[in-house]
Design a protein around this motif. Structure first.
Motif, PDB file in Angstrom:
ATOM      1  N   GLN A  31      -3.582   2.750   2.802  1.00 33.40           N
ATOM      2  CA  GLN A  31      -2.918   3.900   2.449  1.00 33.40           C
ATOM      3  C   GLN A  31      -2.764   4.887   2.876  1.00 33.40           C
ATOM      4  O   GLN A  31      -2.233   6.109   2.954  1.00 33.40           O
ATOM      5  CB  GLN A  31      -3.102   4.142   1.050  1.00 33.40           C
ATOM      6  N   ARG A  70      -0.241   4.727  -2.445  1.00 31.89           N
ATOM      7  CA  ARG A  70      -0.431   6.711  -1.634  1.00 31.89           C
ATOM      8  C   ARG A  70      -0.648   7.002  -2.964  1.00 31.89           C
ATOM      9  O   ARG A  70      -2.214   7.971  -3.398  1.00 31.89           O
ATOM     10  CB  ARG A  70       0.344   6.536  -0.722  1.00 31.89           C
ATOM     11  N   ASN A 118      -4.687  10.400   0.370  1.00 27.16           N
ATOM     12  CA  ASN A 118      -4.580   8.894  -0.660  1.00 27.16           C
ATOM     13  C   ASN A 118      -4.661   9.444  -2.256  1.00 27.16           C
ATOM     14  O   ASN A 118      -5.741  10.413  -2.164  1.00 27.16           O
ATOM     15  CB  ASN A 118      -4.597   7.191  -0.194  1.00 27.16           C
ATOM     16  N   VAL A 123       1.114  -1.598  -0.363  1.00 25.99           N
ATOM     17  CA  VAL A 123      -0.050   0.038   0.192  1.00 25.99           C
ATOM     18  C   VAL A 123       0.784   1.429   0.123  1.00 25.99           C
ATOM     19  O   VAL A 123       0.269   2.043  -0.362  1.00 25.99           O
ATOM     20  CB  VAL A 123      -0.981   0.142   1.523  1.00 25.99           C
TER      21      VAL A 123
END
Length: 281
Positions: free
Chosen positions: A243, A216, A247, A212
């Motif tokens: 995230q 982002r 994001n 993750v």
């Protein structure tokens, strides 16, 4: 005793009828028909480990094609690994056929559509425990690299359905030429998914949720179905939450969509939507 024999014969006939309705040849024929209706020509790409079957439509000088990646297909039958993972209902292909953009590429998963007798690497683990393994992701990387080199492609928009969403996400996290990521009923956290269904973890696979931090700033749209019992919305919601607040991910709920149904009708307008950061939606 006679009644039991009749029941047994009837059950066998039902099994045989069901199997014949979904033979590999019929599944291939269905895919070819869907592709032809979408003006997509056959595509076969050889990688170091696998032969990937797909369909495409490209201009002479394509810039930023949209690449669709199929779901897991027929991975299991009655709880056991299937003999051939070619999908009965190729949802990602249906979406690609709806997309009338100039540059569209559809890619099946390794061992789908191809002749398994000629594919020595097509062990069932590649559509079960290792379906999102490093070597699987590398096969798609080879395809994308070859297209850049041979067709002059500048970058890609990725769309993944179900398990294809996992593959697309792993590619987006790894490469610097992915412009946007869209998933449809995407399995974005294979650990959470296995826990929800109380099944064995995919020990040979990479987990998109572990990447993750690399996503982002990636423009993302994750479509989830309100009636999806296979990959429920909580999977995407958790994935986006990991995230952090800053994001570029957006979740769209499609209330009447189940895992395999309800996507084509909304895709006619959805595929035109640009993925971007929150202030761009």
């Amino acid at each position: 005793m006679m009644f039991r024999n009749v029941v047994a014969v009837f059950a066998l006939l039902m099994v045989l009828t069901g199997c014949s309705s979904f033979s590999v040849d019929e599944r291939r024929a269905k895919a070819s028909k869907i592709a032809a209706e979408g003006n997509l020509a056959p595509l076969v790409v050889a990688t170091r480990s696998f032969m990937l079957q797909g369909f495409w439509r490209l201009q002479a000088q394509p810039e930023y094609p949209t690449v669709y990646i199929e779901g897991d297909g027929l991975a299991f039958v009655s709880g056991r690994p299937s003999f051939n993972p070619t999908p009965r209902n190729p949802v990602a292909l249906r979406l690609a056929a709806v997309d009338q953009s100039a540059d569209v590429i559809y890619l099946g998963r390794p061992c789908q559509y191809v002749d398994l007798k000629k594919e020595g690497n097509c062990q069932s683990k590649y559509w079960t425990s290792h379906r999102y393994s490093k070597e699987i992701v590398e096969a798609y990387e080879t395809v994308l690299d070859n297209l850049k080199r041979q067709a002059g492609v500048g970058g890609y928009h990725l769309v993944g359905f179900s398990g294809g969403g996992a593959i697309a996400t792993l590619l987006a996290a790894k490469r610097d030429d992915i412009l946007s990521l869209k998933t449809v009923a995407g399995n974005l956290d294979i650990v959470q998914h296995s826990n929800l269904h109380k099944v064995k973890q995919l020990h040979g696979s990479l987990n998109p949720a572990d990447y993750v931090r690399d996503l982002r700033h990636m423009p993302q749209r994750h479509l989830v179905g309100g009636k999806d019992d296979n990959v429920p919305p909580v999977i995407a919601e958790s994935f986006v939450a990991k995230q952090g607040a800053e994001n570029c991910a957006f979740i769209r709920m499609v209330p009447n969509a189940s895992h395999n149904k309800g996507w084509e009708s909304i895709w006619r307008e959805e595929h035109r939507r640009n993925a971007g950061c929150r202030n761009k939606f």
